[in-house]
Design an enzyme around this catalytic site. Structure first.
Site, mmCIF file in Angstrom:
data_model
loop_
_atom_site.group_PDB
_atom_site.id
_atom_site.type_symbol
_atom_site.label_atom_id
_atom_site.label_comp_id
_atom_site.label_asym_id
_atom_site.label_seq_id
_atom_site.Cartn_x
_atom_site.Cartn_y
_atom_site.Cartn_z
ATOM 1 N N ALA A 80 3.070 -0.663 4.877
ATOM 2 C CA ALA A 80 2.591 -0.716 6.262
ATOM 3 C C ALA A 80 2.044 -2.089 6.656
ATOM 4 O O ALA A 80 1.998 -2.419 7.849
ATOM 5 C CB ALA A 80 1.523 0.356 6.471
ATOM 6 N N ASN A 116 8.191 -5.438 -0.792
ATOM 7 C CA ASN A 116 8.028 -4.275 0.070
ATOM 8 C C ASN A 116 6.545 -4.197 0.391
ATOM 9 O O ASN A 116 5.749 -3.716 -0.424
ATOM 10 C CB ASN A 116 8.513 -2.997 -0.618
ATOM 11 C CG ASN A 116 8.443 -1.802 0.326
ATOM 12 O OD1 ASN A 116 7.856 -1.886 1.408
ATOM 13 N ND2 ASN A 116 9.041 -0.699 -0.077
ATOM 14 N N HIS A 139 3.912 -4.306 9.162
ATOM 15 C CA HIS A 139 3.822 -4.138 10.611
ATOM 16 C C HIS A 139 2.503 -4.636 11.186
ATOM 17 O O HIS A 139 2.314 -4.624 12.399
ATOM 18 C CB HIS A 139 4.003 -2.655 10.967
ATOM 19 C CG HIS A 139 5.096 -1.982 10.194
ATOM 20 N ND1 HIS A 139 6.413 -2.388 10.278
ATOM 21 C CD2 HIS A 139 5.081 -0.962 9.279
ATOM 22 C CE1 HIS A 139 7.155 -1.625 9.471
ATOM 23 N NE2 HIS A 139 6.361 -0.758 8.850
ATOM 24 N N GLU A 144 12.547 -9.317 2.036
ATOM 25 C CA GLU A 144 11.785 -8.154 2.523
ATOM 26 C C GLU A 144 12.621 -6.896 2.305
ATOM 27 O O GLU A 144 13.795 -6.857 2.680
ATOM 28 C CB GLU A 144 11.506 -8.362 4.023
ATOM 29 C CG GLU A 144 10.816 -7.186 4.687
ATOM 30 C CD GLU A 144 10.637 -7.395 6.192
ATOM 31 O OE1 GLU A 144 10.854 -8.522 6.695
ATOM 32 O OE2 GLU A 144 10.279 -6.402 6.853
ATOM 33 N N HIS A 202 12.690 -2.556 2.573
ATOM 34 C CA HIS A 202 12.120 -1.258 2.947
ATOM 35 C C HIS A 202 13.065 -0.166 2.473
ATOM 36 O O HIS A 202 14.280 -0.231 2.726
ATOM 37 C CB HIS A 202 11.920 -1.150 4.460
ATOM 38 C CG HIS A 202 10.974 -2.184 4.960
ATOM 39 N ND1 HIS A 202 9.628 -2.127 4.697
ATOM 40 C CD2 HIS A 202 11.196 -3.344 5.616
ATOM 41 C CE1 HIS A 202 9.051 -3.195 5.205
ATOM 42 N NE2 HIS A 202 9.970 -3.958 5.763
ATOM 43 N N ILE A 203 12.500 0.815 1.824
ATOM 44 C CA ILE A 203 13.286 1.934 1.295
ATOM 45 C C ILE A 203 13.898 2.732 2.452
ATOM 46 O O ILE A 203 15.074 3.068 2.446
ATOM 47 C CB ILE A 203 12.376 2.832 0.422
ATOM 48 C CG1 ILE A 203 11.892 2.032 -0.800
ATOM 49 C CG2 ILE A 203 13.095 4.110 0.008
ATOM 50 C CD1 ILE A 203 10.745 2.683 -1.547
ATOM 51 N N SER A 204 13.071 3.016 3.445
ATOM 52 C CA SER A 204 13.534 3.793 4.596
ATOM 53 C C SER A 204 14.069 2.858 5.673
ATOM 54 O O SER A 204 13.785 1.650 5.665
ATOM 55 C CB SER A 204 12.365 4.617 5.162
ATOM 56 O OG SER A 204 11.349 3.743 5.654
ATOM 57 N N PRO A 217 0.793 -1.226 0.000
ATOM 58 C CA PRO A 217 0.000 0.000 0.000
ATOM 59 C C PRO A 217 0.832 1.286 0.000
ATOM 60 O O PRO A 217 1.871 1.363 0.641
ATOM 61 C CB PRO A 217 -0.809 -0.107 1.303
ATOM 62 C CG PRO A 217 -0.107 -1.115 2.133
ATOM 63 C CD PRO A 217 0.541 -2.061 1.176
ATOM 64 N N ASN A 218 0.322 2.231 -0.744
ATOM 65 C CA ASN A 218 0.857 3.604 -0.834
ATOM 66 C C ASN A 218 2.147 3.710 -1.638
ATOM 67 O O ASN A 218 2.616 4.821 -1.904
ATOM 68 C CB ASN A 218 1.051 4.228 0.564
ATOM 69 C CG ASN A 218 -0.255 4.281 1.326
ATOM 70 O OD1 ASN A 218 -1.245 4.790 0.807
ATOM 71 N ND2 ASN A 218 -0.292 3.746 2.526
ATOM 72 N N ARG A 272 12.746 4.988 12.710
ATOM 73 C CA ARG A 272 11.500 5.756 12.631
ATOM 74 C C ARG A 272 10.600 5.419 13.825
ATOM 75 O O ARG A 272 11.085 4.950 14.848
ATOM 76 C CB ARG A 272 10.831 5.473 11.279
ATOM 77 C CG ARG A 272 11.718 5.884 10.089
ATOM 78 C CD ARG A 272 11.053 5.592 8.768
ATOM 79 N NE ARG A 272 9.831 6.362 8.604
ATOM 80 C CZ ARG A 272 8.909 6.096 7.666
ATOM 81 N NH1 ARG A 272 9.118 5.102 6.813
ATOM 82 N NH2 ARG A 272 7.813 6.823 7.571
ATOM 83 N N ASP A 331 1.505 -15.503 7.319
ATOM 84 C CA ASP A 331 1.031 -16.881 7.087
ATOM 85 C C ASP A 331 1.203 -17.284 5.625
ATOM 86 O O ASP A 331 1.552 -18.428 5.335
ATOM 87 C CB ASP A 331 -0.439 -17.016 7.482
ATOM 88 C CG ASP A 331 -0.641 -17.100 8.991
ATOM 89 O OD1 ASP A 331 0.366 -17.252 9.722
ATOM 90 O OD2 ASP A 331 -1.799 -17.012 9.436
ATOM 91 N N ARG A 372 5.214 11.028 -2.377
ATOM 92 C CA ARG A 372 4.872 10.743 -0.985
ATOM 93 C C ARG A 372 6.094 10.985 -0.091
ATOM 94 O O ARG A 372 7.136 10.345 -0.260
ATOM 95 C CB ARG A 372 4.460 9.271 -0.904
ATOM 96 C CG ARG A 372 4.317 8.723 0.473
ATOM 97 C CD ARG A 372 4.280 7.203 0.448
ATOM 98 N NE ARG A 372 4.018 6.700 1.772
ATOM 99 C CZ ARG A 372 4.240 5.446 2.127
ATOM 100 N NH1 ARG A 372 4.700 4.566 1.266
ATOM 101 N NH2 ARG A 372 3.977 5.058 3.353
ATOM 102 N N TYR A 392 11.278 8.999 1.499
ATOM 103 C CA TYR A 392 11.318 7.950 0.474
ATOM 104 C C TYR A 392 12.028 8.364 -0.815
ATOM 105 O O TYR A 392 12.205 7.542 -1.711
ATOM 106 C CB TYR A 392 9.889 7.500 0.145
ATOM 107 C CG TYR A 392 9.165 6.891 1.326
ATOM 108 C CD1 TYR A 392 9.603 5.690 1.868
ATOM 109 C CD2 TYR A 392 8.060 7.515 1.898
ATOM 110 C CE1 TYR A 392 8.958 5.124 2.958
ATOM 111 C CE2 TYR A 392 7.404 6.960 2.987
ATOM 112 C CZ TYR A 392 7.852 5.764 3.513
ATOM 113 O OH TYR A 392 7.226 5.202 4.589
HETATM 114 C C1 DQA Z 1 8.197 1.155 3.850
HETATM 115 C C2 DQA Z 1 8.242 1.387 5.366
HETATM 116 C C3 DQA Z 1 6.863 1.177 5.980
HETATM 117 O O1 DQA Z 1 6.919 1.407 7.369
HETATM 118 C C4 DQA Z 1 5.868 2.133 5.380
HETATM 119 O O2 DQA Z 1 4.580 1.888 5.895
HETATM 120 C C5 DQA Z 1 5.857 2.089 3.886
HETATM 121 C C6 DQA Z 1 7.125 2.019 3.189
HETATM 122 C C7 DQA Z 1 9.550 1.499 3.175
HETATM 123 O O3 DQA Z 1 9.749 1.090 2.041
HETATM 124 O O4 DQA Z 1 10.387 2.176 3.785
HETATM 125 O O5 DQA Z 1 4.821 2.193 3.256
HETATM 126 O O6 DQA Z 1 7.930 -0.203 3.593
#
Ligand code: DQA
Length: 150
Positions: A82, A79, A85, A103, A105-107, A10-11, A112, A92, A18, A23
């Site tokens: 959210a 990726n 978390h 897995e 994550h960009i950040s 998502p997002n 954080r 599962d 964003r 990011y």
């Molecule tokens: C993210 C980190 C997540 O906490 C956040 O909700 C994202 C992006 C990242 O790529 O840093 O949507 O997965």
């Protein structure tokens, strides 16, 4: 040519506009290009997807499990945004199939808010790449390609 699934949650469709301080300004289309070009150089095609819906991501992991078994998929770069978390369903799904999942994550989620420090995916992931920006996608593709070669 075997494939690598690059799955975005998502997002991430908003990447580029964003929270650029967190990011960066690279768009998801840029990330797709980066992944396709890098994978091609290693002999892989890329199936690049993004969804804002948890069930669609669960279905994609199941599908990846079948493709991995058939030998047409080397693994998944995931990726989950959210959902990382919050989603026991995604935990599962990854646990239920045998496909290696990296897995990404960009950040740096650990630098954080504390709600980003826990990941439901990390215990079932083959590896984790955090905080290296979109370069993390490239590194995850490298890891899957290396793993597939044994
Ligand atoms: C993210 C980190 C997540 O906490 C956040 O909700 C994202 C992006 C990242 O790529 O840093 O949507 O997965």
């Amino acid at each position: 040519m075997p494939a690598i699934l690059v799955l975005n949650g998502p997002n991430l469709n908003l990447l580029g506009t964003r929270e650029p301080a967190t990011y960066g300004s690279t768009t998801l289309a840029d990330v797709e290009r980066l992944c396709v070009e890098h994978a091609r150089a290693l002999g892989y095609t890329v199936d690049f997807r993004q969804s804002n819906h948890e069930g669609v991501l669960v279905d994609a992991i199941h599908e990846a499990g079948r493709a991995f078994k058939e030998g047409t998929l080397a693994g998944v770069v995931f990726n989950a945004g959210a959902y990382t978390h919050t989603s026991i369903a995604l935990h599962d799904a990854v646990r239920a199939v045998e496909v290696p999942v990296i897995e990404v994550h960009i950040s740096n989620v650990h630098a954080r808010e504390s709600f980003r420090h826990h990941s439901w995916l990390s215990p079932v992931a083959a590896g984790i790449i955090v905080g290296l920006g979109v370069e993390g996608y490239r590194l995850a593709i490298d890891a899957l390609a290396r793993r597939a070669k044994g």
